[in-house]
Design an enzyme around this catalytic site. Structure first.
Site, PDB file in Angstrom:
ATOM      1  N   LYS A  72      26.523   1.505 -62.788  1.00  0.00           N
ATOM      2  CA  LYS A  72      25.538   0.418 -62.756  1.00  0.00           C
ATOM      3  C   LYS A  72      25.028   0.290 -61.330  1.00  0.00           C
ATOM      4  O   LYS A  72      25.756  -0.121 -60.434  1.00  0.00           O
ATOM      5  CB  LYS A  72      26.167  -0.910 -63.176  1.00  0.00           C
ATOM      6  N   GLY A 104      29.960  -2.485 -52.099  1.00  0.00           N
ATOM      7  CA  GLY A 104      29.079  -3.646 -51.990  1.00  0.00           C
ATOM      8  C   GLY A 104      29.704  -4.672 -51.068  1.00  0.00           C
ATOM      9  O   GLY A 104      30.557  -4.338 -50.229  1.00  0.00           O
ATOM     10  N   SER A 105      29.315  -5.915 -51.242  1.00  0.00           N
ATOM     11  CA  SER A 105      29.789  -6.948 -50.320  1.00  0.00           C
ATOM     12  C   SER A 105      31.237  -7.349 -50.619  1.00  0.00           C
ATOM     13  O   SER A 105      31.726  -7.167 -51.743  1.00  0.00           O
ATOM     14  CB  SER A 105      28.889  -8.177 -50.430  1.00  0.00           C
ATOM     15  N   THR A 106      31.886  -7.912 -49.627  1.00  0.00           N
ATOM     16  CA  THR A 106      33.270  -8.358 -49.799  1.00  0.00           C
ATOM     17  C   THR A 106      33.347  -9.454 -50.862  1.00  0.00           C
ATOM     18  O   THR A 106      34.271  -9.457 -51.692  1.00  0.00           O
ATOM     19  CB  THR A 106      33.828  -8.850 -48.449  1.00  0.00           C
ATOM     20  N   ALA A 107      32.354 -10.357 -50.875  1.00  0.00           N
ATOM     21  CA  ALA A 107      32.391 -11.459 -51.857  1.00  0.00           C
ATOM     22  C   ALA A 107      32.377 -10.904 -53.281  1.00  0.00           C
ATOM     23  O   ALA A 107      33.170 -11.337 -54.136  1.00  0.00           O
ATOM     24  CB  ALA A 107      31.195 -12.384 -51.636  1.00  0.00           C
ATOM     25  N   THR A 108      31.507  -9.941 -53.560  1.00  0.00           N
ATOM     26  CA  THR A 108      31.461  -9.380 -54.920  1.00  0.00           C
ATOM     27  C   THR A 108      32.699  -8.518 -55.184  1.00  0.00           C
ATOM     28  O   THR A 108      33.226  -8.514 -56.296  1.00  0.00           O
ATOM     29  CB  THR A 108      30.162  -8.564 -55.127  1.00  0.00           C
ATOM     30  N   GLY A 109      33.168  -7.826 -54.162  1.00  0.00           N
ATOM     31  CA  GLY A 109      34.382  -7.005 -54.317  1.00  0.00           C
ATOM     32  C   GLY A 109      35.567  -7.842 -54.778  1.00  0.00           C
ATOM     33  O   GLY A 109      36.381  -7.416 -55.603  1.00  0.00           O
ATOM     34  N   GLU A 161      28.319 -10.571 -40.927  1.00  0.00           N
ATOM     35  CA  GLU A 161      27.703  -9.264 -41.172  1.00  0.00           C
ATOM     36  C   GLU A 161      26.217  -9.497 -41.445  1.00  0.00           C
ATOM     37  O   GLU A 161      25.832  -9.897 -42.537  1.00  0.00           O
ATOM     38  CB  GLU A 161      28.344  -8.581 -42.395  1.00  0.00           C
TER      39      GLU A 161
HETATM   40  P1  NAD Z   1      26.405  -6.845 -53.465  1.00  0.00           P
HETATM   41  O1  NAD Z   1      27.856  -7.119 -53.427  1.00  0.00           O
HETATM   42  O2  NAD Z   1      25.468  -7.981 -53.520  1.00  0.00           O
HETATM   43  O3  NAD Z   1      26.046  -5.936 -54.737  1.00  0.00           O
HETATM   44  C1  NAD Z   1      26.710  -4.715 -54.957  1.00  0.00           C
HETATM   45  C2  NAD Z   1      26.665  -4.401 -56.438  1.00  0.00           C
HETATM   46  O4  NAD Z   1      27.445  -5.352 -57.154  1.00  0.00           O
HETATM   47  C3  NAD Z   1      25.271  -4.421 -57.054  1.00  0.00           C
HETATM   48  O5  NAD Z   1      25.144  -3.334 -57.964  1.00  0.00           O
HETATM   49  C4  NAD Z   1      25.279  -5.735 -57.818  1.00  0.00           C
HETATM   50  O6  NAD Z   1      24.391  -5.714 -58.900  1.00  0.00           O
HETATM   51  C5  NAD Z   1      26.723  -5.781 -58.292  1.00  0.00           C
HETATM   52  N1  NAD Z   1      27.197  -7.091 -58.720  1.00  0.00           N
HETATM   53  C6  NAD Z   1      26.599  -8.303 -58.597  1.00  0.00           C
HETATM   54  N2  NAD Z   1      27.388  -9.275 -59.124  1.00  0.00           N
HETATM   55  C7  NAD Z   1      28.508  -8.675 -59.572  1.00  0.00           C
HETATM   56  C8  NAD Z   1      29.708  -9.151 -60.174  1.00  0.00           C
HETATM   57  N3  NAD Z   1      29.913 -10.432 -60.431  1.00  0.00           N
HETATM   58  N4  NAD Z   1      30.661  -8.241 -60.487  1.00  0.00           N
HETATM   59  C9  NAD Z   1      30.495  -6.933 -60.204  1.00  0.00           C
HETATM   60  N5  NAD Z   1      29.375  -6.422 -59.630  1.00  0.00           N
HETATM   61  C10 NAD Z   1      28.396  -7.286 -59.320  1.00  0.00           C
HETATM   62  O7  NAD Z   1      26.108  -5.894 -52.212  1.00  0.00           O
HETATM   63  P2  NAD Z   1      24.687  -5.323 -51.737  1.00  0.00           P
HETATM   64  O8  NAD Z   1      23.921  -6.463 -51.116  1.00  0.00           O
HETATM   65  O9  NAD Z   1      24.059  -4.538 -52.826  1.00  0.00           O
HETATM   66  O10 NAD Z   1      25.117  -4.291 -50.600  1.00  0.00           O
HETATM   67  C11 NAD Z   1      25.334  -4.655 -49.281  1.00  0.00           C
HETATM   68  C12 NAD Z   1      26.822  -4.779 -49.007  1.00  0.00           C
HETATM   69  O11 NAD Z   1      27.482  -3.578 -49.347  1.00  0.00           O
HETATM   70  C13 NAD Z   1      27.132  -5.011 -47.541  1.00  0.00           C
HETATM   71  O12 NAD Z   1      28.145  -5.980 -47.435  1.00  0.00           O
HETATM   72  C14 NAD Z   1      27.655  -3.655 -47.086  1.00  0.00           C
HETATM   73  O13 NAD Z   1      28.494  -3.706 -45.947  1.00  0.00           O
HETATM   74  C15 NAD Z   1      28.352  -3.175 -48.296  1.00  0.00           C
HETATM   75  N6  NAD Z   1      28.510  -1.722 -48.281  1.00  0.00           N
HETATM   76  C16 NAD Z   1      29.753  -1.194 -48.030  1.00  0.00           C
HETATM   77  C17 NAD Z   1      29.923   0.183 -47.964  1.00  0.00           C
HETATM   78  C18 NAD Z   1      31.275   0.794 -47.677  1.00  0.00           C
HETATM   79  O14 NAD Z   1      31.429   1.987 -47.855  1.00  0.00           O
HETATM   80  N7  NAD Z   1      32.251   0.017 -47.256  1.00  0.00           N
HETATM   81  C19 NAD Z   1      28.818   1.025 -48.164  1.00  0.00           C
HETATM   82  C20 NAD Z   1      27.580   0.457 -48.410  1.00  0.00           C
HETATM   83  C21 NAD Z   1      27.436  -0.925 -48.478  1.00  0.00           C
END
Ligand code: NAD
Length: 468
Positions: free
Chosen positions: A170, A224-229, A374
């Site tokens: 996704k 993705g972001s730490t909050a969503t992680g 960040e």
């Molecule tokens: P995000 O967390 O907003 O979204 C990431 C993904 O999660 C998207 O596909 C989104 O649709 C999905 N998502 C949204 N809600 C969700 C939920 N409740 N459960 C599961 N998935 C959900 O992040 P972003 O804004 O797309 O990306 C930027 C962030 O990603 C930054 O914090 C960046 O540092 C991080 N990032 C980390 C790495 C790494 O390798 N550590 C690499 C690239 C980006």
């Protein structure tokens, strides 16, 4: 009918509703994308589940050959993928942006195809033989962000396939189109159901949340972001899923007093501004020793002043727009606030649409929100230090731990400081370089698990220990 459809069980599948994806450089719609329901997700997971038994039974050599075929198909379609990526993500089409990302995807796919995790004999003597086998997990769920959508999709999908798993991916609602095309291309050479894609605007249904909790998925790989992680981790608990979480970063760079500022300015700049700063492991805080502080600031301004910002489809652009309004607003807010305390050396004023010029702000302290949060944009705060112990303490005073760098002519000294930084990767005299053979991952709230190399591949397997 949506312009871009999902791929489930080897077939294009539309949804009842669709959502728009816009070009961040122009604000224009570039197409409608199928908006998945939870039933669509169930169908994709079921397809991946049906494909798993025969895919996981393939020999090591067959899996390797299939991954090579995928790499070849990506390479054959590289130009189209790069153009789609630039239109939805904003990054330049040239080798600073989309062509480099797609080239990286090919390189990673090929390298991963060549990796393997052969059975290990742990003991073989009079007391018996013990073998360690690596077994595929089942269906892997992949969720990707908008900053490097094609490359990160390959980082997730290829090691999963190489180890005999099947996949449901996704992508981010901001950048689903190049990933849809990538999955279509993969499906030209893979059996139906081995790689499926569902797309969602995140508003109609929480597809990412449903994937994390889905009992048909055995592992989530999330970038993705730490909050969503954290949400993914909570959602995954009941089904005891394996997790790889690549999360946010707020990397520090530390410049020692023995540097030649003019010689490091270019590498310092790109360490912070690669992909317009929208890079997880970009340098987002720069600590510079007072002896070279002014000279480093001057050298950075001199280099950054020559960097061209524009529509990514114009090959002369080195940086494009910020990808989306939410991110643009965040960067604008943090910069506006930091201007009250810091000294703007370059940029600092939002441009047209989602364009924001490279911005350098000096004289901030570590607890300034622009430094502590960040910001994920084309901004680099510069902080003066006099005592290296302070600089190390400030660099480590963060919940993040993705990357860090030390800049010095004395490599041994730099290495001893690097060893004290709390982060998954540390670079000397550069920042953010990654390779498919070197494990990459975060510590602290930047996540856990690694990608790349044998260590990354192993994350897509369970160990079975066999006593014979
Ligand atoms: P995000 O967390 O907003 O979204 C990431 C993904 O999660 C998207 O596909 C989104 O649709 C999905 N998502 C949204 N809600 C969700 C939920 N409740 N459960 C599961 N998935 C959900 O992040 P972003 O804004 O797309 O990306 C930027 C962030 O990603 C930054 O914090 C960046 O540092 C991080 N990032 C980390 C790495 C790494 O390798 N550590 C690499 C690239 C980006």
């Amino acid at each position: 009918m949506s312009d871009y459809e999902m791929v489930i069980d080897g077939r294009r599948v539309d949804a009842e509703n669709s959502f728009d994806v816009t070009n961040p450089a122009t604000g224009e719609s570039i197409g409608t994308v199928a908006n998945a329901t939870l039933d669509d997700l169930d169908a994709a997971v079921a397809a991946a589940g049906r494909a798993f038994p025969s895919w996981s039974q393939k020999s090591d050599e067959e899996l390797s050959r299939a991954c090579l075929a995928v790499a070849d198909r990506i390479e054959a379609n590289a130009d189209e993928l790069a153009r789609l990526l630039t239109r939805e993500q904003g990054k330049p089409l040239n080798m600073r942006g989309s062509r480099r990302e797609v080239g990286g995807a090919v390189a990673w796919a090929r390298y991963t195809a060549g990796l393997s995790l052969p059975m290990k004999v742990i003991q073989d003597n009079n007391e018996g033989r013990i073998e360690l086998h690596r077994k595929p997990l089942g269906v892997v769920g992949s969720i990707t962000p908008w900053n490097f959508p094609v490359m990160i999709a390959v980082w997730h999908i290829l090691p999963a396939l190489r180890t005999g798993n099947t996949v449901v991916i996704k992508p981010s609602p901001y950048t689903p189109i190049a990933t849809i095309r990538l999955v279509e291309i993969m499906n030209e050479v893979l059996p139906a159901g081995v790689v499926n894609i569902v797309t969602s605007d995140d508003a109609q249904a929480n597809i990412g949340g449903a994937m994390s909790a889905h009992d048909g998925i055995r592992k989530m790989v999330f970038t993705g972001s730490t909050a969503t992680g954290k949400k993914v981790m909570k959602g995954a608990a009941d089904t005891m899923k394996r997790l790889t979480l690549e999360l946010g970063g707020n990397d520090a760079g530390i410049v020692l007093p023995d540097v030649e500022p003019d010689q490091i300015a270019e590498a310092l700049f790109w360490g912070g501004f690669n992909n317009n700063g929208q890079t997880c492991a970009a340098m987002k805080r720069l600590y510079v020793h007072e002896d070279v502080y002014d000279a480093v600031c001057d050298a950075l301004v001199a280099y950054a002043s020559g960097v061209t910002v524009g529509n990514g489809e114009d090959e002369s652009s080195s940086l494009g727009p910020i990808n989306n309004q939410m991110q643009f607003d965040k960067v604008s807010r943090l910069v506006e606030d930091a201007k009250k305390r810091g000294r703007v050396l370059l940029g600092g004023e939002p441009g047209e649409g989602l364009f924001f010029p490279p911005t350098l702000i000096a004289d901030l302290s570590s607890d300034d929100p622009l430094v502590a949060e960040e910001q994920f944009g084309p901004v680099l705060p510069i902080i003066r230090y006099s005592d290296i112990e302070d600089a190390i303490a400030q660099a480590n005073n963060s919940e993040n731990g993705l990357g860090g760098s030390v800049w010095s002519q004395d490599v041994e000294k730099a290495k001893s400081i690097a060893a004290r930084l709390e982060c998954g990767s540390v670079w000397i005299n550069r920042h953010g370089a990654i390779q498919p053979n070197a494990p990459f991952g975060g510590v602290k709230s930047s996540g856990f698990g690694v990608e790349f190399g044998e260590e990354g591949l192993a994350e897509y397997t369970d160990i079975q220990t066999l006593y014979c």
